[in-house]
Design a protein around this motif. Structure first.
Motif, PDB file in Angstrom:
ATOM      1  N   ASN A  25       0.869  -1.148  -0.195  1.00 33.76           N
ATOM      2  CA  ASN A  25       0.002  -0.042  -0.137  1.00 33.76           C
ATOM      3  C   ASN A  25       0.981   1.314  -0.049  1.00 33.76           C
ATOM      4  OD1 ASN A  25      -2.311  -1.219   0.026  1.00 33.76           O
ATOM      5  ND2 ASN A  25      -2.655  -1.383   2.248  1.00 33.76           N
ATOM      6  N   ILE A  26       2.058   1.179  -0.297  1.00 28.98           N
ATOM      7  CA  ILE A  26       2.955   2.451  -0.348  1.00 28.98           C
ATOM      8  C   ILE A  26       2.858   2.905  -1.626  1.00 28.98           C
ATOM      9  CG2 ILE A  26       5.451   3.275  -0.030  1.00 28.98           C
ATOM     10  CD1 ILE A  26       3.987   1.814   2.350  1.00 28.98           C
ATOM     11  N   LEU A  27       2.948   2.210  -2.643  1.00 30.12           N
ATOM     12  CA  LEU A  27       2.790   2.778  -3.996  1.00 30.12           C
ATOM     13  C   LEU A  27       1.351   3.638  -4.204  1.00 30.12           C
ATOM     14  CD1 LEU A  27       4.085   3.377  -6.604  1.00 30.12           C
ATOM     15  CD2 LEU A  27       3.546   1.192  -7.449  1.00 30.12           C
ATOM     16  N   GLN A  28       0.253   2.716  -3.638  1.00 33.68           N
ATOM     17  CA  GLN A  28      -1.123   3.261  -3.646  1.00 33.68           C
ATOM     18  C   GLN A  28      -1.411   3.750  -1.990  1.00 33.68           C
ATOM     19  OE1 GLN A  28      -3.298   3.143  -5.846  1.00 33.68           O
ATOM     20  NE2 GLN A  28      -1.971   2.037  -7.354  1.00 33.68           N
ATOM     21  N   ILE A  29      -0.609   4.890  -1.662  1.00 36.33           N
ATOM     22  CA  ILE A  29      -0.882   5.230  -0.542  1.00 36.33           C
ATOM     23  C   ILE A  29      -2.118   6.049  -0.257  1.00 36.33           C
ATOM     24  CG2 ILE A  29      -0.427   7.844  -1.132  1.00 36.33           C
ATOM     25  CD1 ILE A  29       1.274   5.718   1.952  1.00 36.33           C
ATOM     26  N   SER A  30      -3.006   6.006  -1.189  1.00 35.76           N
ATOM     27  CA  SER A  30      -4.526   6.480  -0.857  1.00 35.76           C
ATOM     28  C   SER A  30      -5.302   5.221   0.046  1.00 35.76           C
ATOM     29  CB  SER A  30      -5.258   6.939  -2.058  1.00 35.76           C
ATOM     30  OG  SER A  30      -5.258   5.406  -2.762  1.00 35.76           O
ATOM     31  N   ARG A  31      -4.764   4.228  -0.057  1.00 35.93           N
ATOM     32  CA  ARG A  31      -5.605   3.113   0.584  1.00 35.93           C
ATOM     33  C   ARG A  31      -5.169   3.158   2.342  1.00 35.93           C
ATOM     34  NH1 ARG A  31      -3.569  -1.824  -3.369  1.00 35.93           N
ATOM     35  NH2 ARG A  31      -5.043  -1.340  -5.061  1.00 35.93           N
ATOM     36  N   ARG A  32      -4.148   3.399   2.556  1.00 39.05           N
ATOM     37  CA  ARG A  32      -3.385   3.722   3.832  1.00 39.05           C
ATOM     38  C   ARG A  32      -4.352   4.849   4.357  1.00 39.05           C
ATOM     39  NH1 ARG A  32       1.588   0.930   5.822  1.00 39.05           N
ATOM     40  NH2 ARG A  32       0.400   1.632   7.442  1.00 39.05           N
ATOM     41  N   ILE A  33      -4.183   5.971   3.657  1.00 38.33           N
ATOM     42  CA  ILE A  33      -4.663   7.347   4.062  1.00 38.33           C
ATOM     43  C   ILE A  33      -6.206   6.822   4.319  1.00 38.33           C
ATOM     44  CG2 ILE A  33      -5.192   9.574   3.760  1.00 38.33           C
ATOM     45  CD1 ILE A  33      -2.574   9.725   2.158  1.00 38.33           C
ATOM     46  N   GLY A  34      -6.881   6.630   3.220  1.00 39.66           N
ATOM     47  CA  GLY A  34      -8.428   6.471   3.154  1.00 39.66           C
ATOM     48  C   GLY A  34      -8.944   5.322   4.252  1.00 39.66           C
ATOM     49  N   ALA A 105       6.032  10.338  -6.885  1.00 38.04           N
ATOM     50  CA  ALA A 105       5.401  11.698  -6.346  1.00 38.04           C
ATOM     51  C   ALA A 105       3.984  11.930  -6.648  1.00 38.04           C
ATOM     52  CB  ALA A 105       6.216  12.716  -6.784  1.00 38.04           C
ATOM     53  N   LEU A 106       3.640  11.561  -8.103  1.00 41.36           N
ATOM     54  CA  LEU A 106       2.504  11.539  -8.415  1.00 41.36           C
ATOM     55  C   LEU A 106       1.252  10.621  -7.774  1.00 41.36           C
ATOM     56  CD1 LEU A 106       3.116  11.575 -12.405  1.00 41.36           C
ATOM     57  CD2 LEU A 106       2.076  13.263 -11.279  1.00 41.36           C
ATOM     58  N   THR A 107       1.770   9.455  -7.306  1.00 39.46           N
ATOM     59  CA  THR A 107       0.847   8.634  -6.760  1.00 39.46           C
ATOM     60  C   THR A 107       0.744   9.109  -5.140  1.00 39.46           C
ATOM     61  OG1 THR A 107       2.658   7.129  -5.935  1.00 39.46           O
ATOM     62  CG2 THR A 107       1.572   6.530  -7.968  1.00 39.46           C
ATOM     63  N   PHE A 108       1.745   9.662  -4.621  1.00 37.73           N
ATOM     64  CA  PHE A 108       1.461  10.361  -3.507  1.00 37.73           C
ATOM     65  C   PHE A 108       0.556  11.829  -3.476  1.00 37.73           C
ATOM     66  CE2 PHE A 108       4.547   8.857  -0.028  1.00 37.73           C
ATOM     67  CZ  PHE A 108       4.512   7.425  -0.610  1.00 37.73           C
TER      68      PHE A 108
END
Length: 185
Positions: A25-34, A105-108
């Motif tokens: 879930n690091i490359l898809q950080i939105s999962r961690r945040i959401g 950076a774009l994914t973050f």
């Protein structure tokens, strides 16, 4: 044809670096945040950067794109005469790391939308990441100026594979330092 194969190998190497270093879930950080998992990360007795780097490291399962990209690059380099640039291999490694930093950076950036809209941003972020990975191995030589400018500024997808490969192969008078500069920005 060999320059296109070089660019495909370069794009696969960028993806491989991201899968090995920033999986789960690091490359898809939105999962961690959401899903509220970033709150858990923030209360850990380690710095956030250390948690993200160690949690996303996938040295075995993430290497498939690295092997694929390496094989394609070796094949492409056997067909190409590399330009006589001093420190070419150093520029190659710097460009690969810079391209990987641009995608991360774009994914973050997209993933940070999950602070405001957890479910919606997760969808947007995953689609944006898929969009970046689908577009980055395509040559941008034949696109119009509006699309070219958009893919080099607003969504700097052109700096993920096309521009660095143009510069590394000496196909156009592109400065090699531009991709690292964009990564820093």
């Amino acid at each position: 044809k060999s320059q296109i194969v070089f660019m495909l190998g370069y794009a696969a190497l960028v993806r491989g670096i991201l899968e090995v270093g920033f999986g789960f879930n690091i490359l898809q950080i939105s999962r961690r945040i959401g899903r509220g998992q970033m709150d858990h990360v923030m209360i850990q007795p380690q710095p956030i950067w250390m948690i993200l780097l160690t949690e996303g490291f996938l040295p075995v399962s993430g290497t498939m794109s690295l092997f694929t990209g390496t094989g394609i690059m070796i094949w492409a380099m056997s067909m190409i005469t590399l330009p006589a640039i001093s420190g070419w291999w150093l520029w190659f490694v710097v460009s690969l790391l810079s391209s990987s930093a641009i995608v991360l950076a774009l994914t973050f950036l997209w993933g940070s939308l999950a602070f405001w809209s957890p479910v919606g941003a997760e969808e947007i972020s995953s689609q944006a990441t898929r969009f970046v990975f689908q577009l980055n191995p395509f040559p941008l030589d034949a696109v119009g100026p509006l699309v070219m400018n958009t893919l080099m500024t607003v969504l700097p997808i052109g700096f993920v594979a096309w521009y660095p490969c143009q510069a590394l192969l000496g196909l156009q008078p592109h400065p090699l330092w531009k991709t690292p500069l964009v990564a820093v920005v």
